[in-house]
Design an enzyme around this catalytic site. Structure first.
Site, PDB file in Angstrom:
ATOM      1  N   ARG A 138      -5.633  -3.796   5.252  1.00  0.00           N
ATOM      2  CA  ARG A 138      -6.269  -2.607   4.681  1.00  0.00           C
ATOM      3  C   ARG A 138      -7.773  -2.814   4.539  1.00  0.00           C
ATOM      4  NH1 ARG A 138      -4.986   0.484  -1.100  1.00  0.00           N
ATOM      5  NH2 ARG A 138      -6.867   1.763  -1.079  1.00  0.00           N
ATOM      6  N   ASN A 191       2.588   4.543   3.042  1.00  0.00           N
ATOM      7  CA  ASN A 191       1.518   5.380   3.600  1.00  0.00           C
ATOM      8  C   ASN A 191       1.230   5.004   5.050  1.00  0.00           C
ATOM      9  OD1 ASN A 191       0.716   7.245   1.623  1.00  0.00           O
ATOM     10  ND2 ASN A 191      -0.350   5.673   0.464  1.00  0.00           N
ATOM     11  N   CYS A 229       5.056  11.161  -2.315  1.00  0.00           N
ATOM     12  CA  CYS A 229       3.717  10.741  -2.718  1.00  0.00           C
ATOM     13  C   CYS A 229       3.544  11.101  -4.193  1.00  0.00           C
ATOM     14  CB  CYS A 229       2.700  11.493  -1.867  1.00  0.00           C
ATOM     15  SG  CYS A 229       0.978  11.130  -2.270  1.00  0.00           S
ATOM     16  N   HIS A 263      -1.571  14.065   1.435  1.00  0.00           N
ATOM     17  CA  HIS A 263      -3.005  13.819   1.186  1.00  0.00           C
ATOM     18  C   HIS A 263      -3.875  14.941   1.764  1.00  0.00           C
ATOM     19  CE1 HIS A 263      -2.488   9.216   0.349  1.00  0.00           C
ATOM     20  NE2 HIS A 263      -1.743   9.996  -0.422  1.00  0.00           N
ATOM     21  N   TYR A 301      -7.743  13.803  -2.344  1.00  0.00           N
ATOM     22  CA  TYR A 301      -8.153  13.317  -1.024  1.00  0.00           C
ATOM     23  C   TYR A 301      -9.025  14.327  -0.279  1.00  0.00           C
ATOM     24  CZ  TYR A 301      -5.147   9.293  -1.575  1.00  0.00           C
ATOM     25  OH  TYR A 301      -4.596   8.116  -2.037  1.00  0.00           O
TER      26      TYR A 301
END
Length: 441
Positions: A96, A150, A172, A202, A256
């Protein structure tokens, strides 16, 4: 006859696992779980053992007859499971951090589920989830797959399109976080608030907001414009929305959306944070080290409040509420990722969407929302195109499709920049992306 439900959690060593365990404890009266199997890979074994022992202490404190099993054997965990939950991270937080740092060199947002980071997390994750789906077909064909991994929308899209699993729901904590935040703004209990959610993971909008069944959207929009921080989750800090913009939008964006509607500011903010504190992944890595030190304490037998800083607030409420509603055929309304089936007219029927659904024993039944409003329709369709092309790239290992996907994404300025980012990120993640390094590419 089977005594109770078997839950298999893939990615059992996640720092979020105590959230899940707390949810099963709180809802035991309506959800008779008898076995929880936490499964992970060798790299995650130490964390799984730490978090698994905490889970056992939590269940012992609650005095419930639930057996917790810790294993590296996925098939043993899946055998005869009733529900399979997935919460894994291919490449762990180090991958990540790469997703976040490389794009910033090109002036592009580095973020876990949006833009290049979302693409590459999807490319790493989708082959693994499809492999898990094959095991589910073999070992627990009647189980429900509840995916939290995700990018949840893209992953759900890939499962619906490229596996034989129909009983899949993507989940989510952003919509439930929005519900909770709006209930707090209105100073009422969460149970009295309902939001008509429509869009993608998102990329979801609150199209209408009800208090005791009566629309209070205009009131809430006014209240949200007065907030200094427009974000509804701990891990995104957004400035307030311009009142004129929000009033004209006539819907509540999720946190987001900051990355799309405030792209310039967010890129600068993320760059500064990366220089001063580190990327979000590096911050989370430190948070997780602290959490696992807490989890090791043999006297700890509750979910520590520090877990909320990790960004997973209400995760157990959302997850176990969904599982209970399927099991008990509750027919209550929850926002989840599922096949569109005509709920949102502006999105193909066979695509995954995030939408308010009636939750039944046969799974989510999407509530018909009609066309998305003109102001949000184009952006949602653009991100759906990005998700579709990204998922195809993930299953084919086609570099050209990866470049196309990234060029479609509104966070990337040109095909040239997309090509440069894809080349560098493919090389950085080579060990997790074998399909892209076959000779025919």
């Amino acid at each position: 006859m089977k005594k109770g439900l078997k839950i298999a959690t893939i990615g059992g060593g996640s720092s979020y696992t105590p959230e899940l365990i707390e949810g099963f404890i709180k809802r035991y009266d309506e959800l008779p779980v008898s076995e929880i199997w936490l499964v992970d890979i060798e790299e995650g074994q130490e964390k799984m053992n730490i978090v698994g022992n905490l889970a056992k202490r939590m269940i012992k404190k609650a005095d419930l007859p639930i057996d917790v099993h810790l294993t590296l054997d996925r098939k043993a965990a899946l055998k005869d499971a009733d529900f399979v939950t997935t919460q894994f991270r291919v490449g762990l937080l180090d991958a990540r951090a790469v997703d976040e740092r490389i794009p910033l060199k090109y002036g592009v947002l580095g973020q876990e589920t949006n833009g290049p980071g979302g693409l590459f997390k999807g490319l790493r994750t989708i082959p693994v989830i499809l492999d898990i789906c094959k095991d589910i077909e073999e070992w627990c064909p009647d189980a429900w797959l509840i995916n939290f991994t995700n990018p949840a929308g893209m992953v759900t899209e890939a499962v619906l399109r490229y596996s034989n699993i129909d009983k899949v729901v993507g989940l989510c904590n952003v919509p439930i976080g929005m519900e909770m935040a709006i209930a707090n703004l209105l100073e009422v209990d969460h149970s009295r608030v309902r939001i008509d959610f429509a869009g993608l993971n998102h990329m979801v909008y609150g199209l209408d907001i009800y208090l005791d069944g009566v629309s209070v959207k205009d009131k809430v929009i006014k209240m949200v414009t007065d907030l200094e921080d427009s974000s509804f989750v701990k891990n995104i800090q957004g400035a307030s929305w311009e009142p004129e913009f929000l009033k004209a939008l006539d819907a509540i964006p999720c946190s987001y959306h900051n990355y799309y509607y405030k792209m310039g500011e967010m890129v600068e903010d993320v760059k500064k944070e990366a220089e001063i504190e580190g990327t979000r992944a590096e911050v989370v890595k430190k948070l997780e080290q602290d959490l696992f030190e807490l989890y090791k304490d043999p006297n700890l037998d509750i979910k520590p409040p520090q877990l909320e800083k990790r960004g997973g607030a209400y995760y157990s409420d959302a997850a176990v509420r969904l599982i209970s509603s399927i099991y008990n055929d509750k027919k209550d309304i929850q926002p989840v990722n599922t096949r569109n089936n005509g709920a949102i007219a502006s999105i193909p029927n066979d695509s995954a969407v995030e939408v308010s659904c009636i939750i039944t024993k046969d799974g989510p039944k999407p509530i018909t929302m009609g066309d998305l409003p003109i102001p949000v329709r184009g952006l949602v369709q653009q991100i759906k195109s990005f998700e579709r092309v990204s998922a195809e790239a993930a299953v084919t290992g086609d570099r050209n499709l990866a470049i196309l996907a990234l060029t479609i994404n509104p966070l990337v300025a040109s095909d040239k920049v997309a090509k440069q980012i894809v080349a560098e990120m493919l090389e950085a993640h080579k060990r997790y992306l074998p399909l892209f390094f076959k000779t025919n590419n």
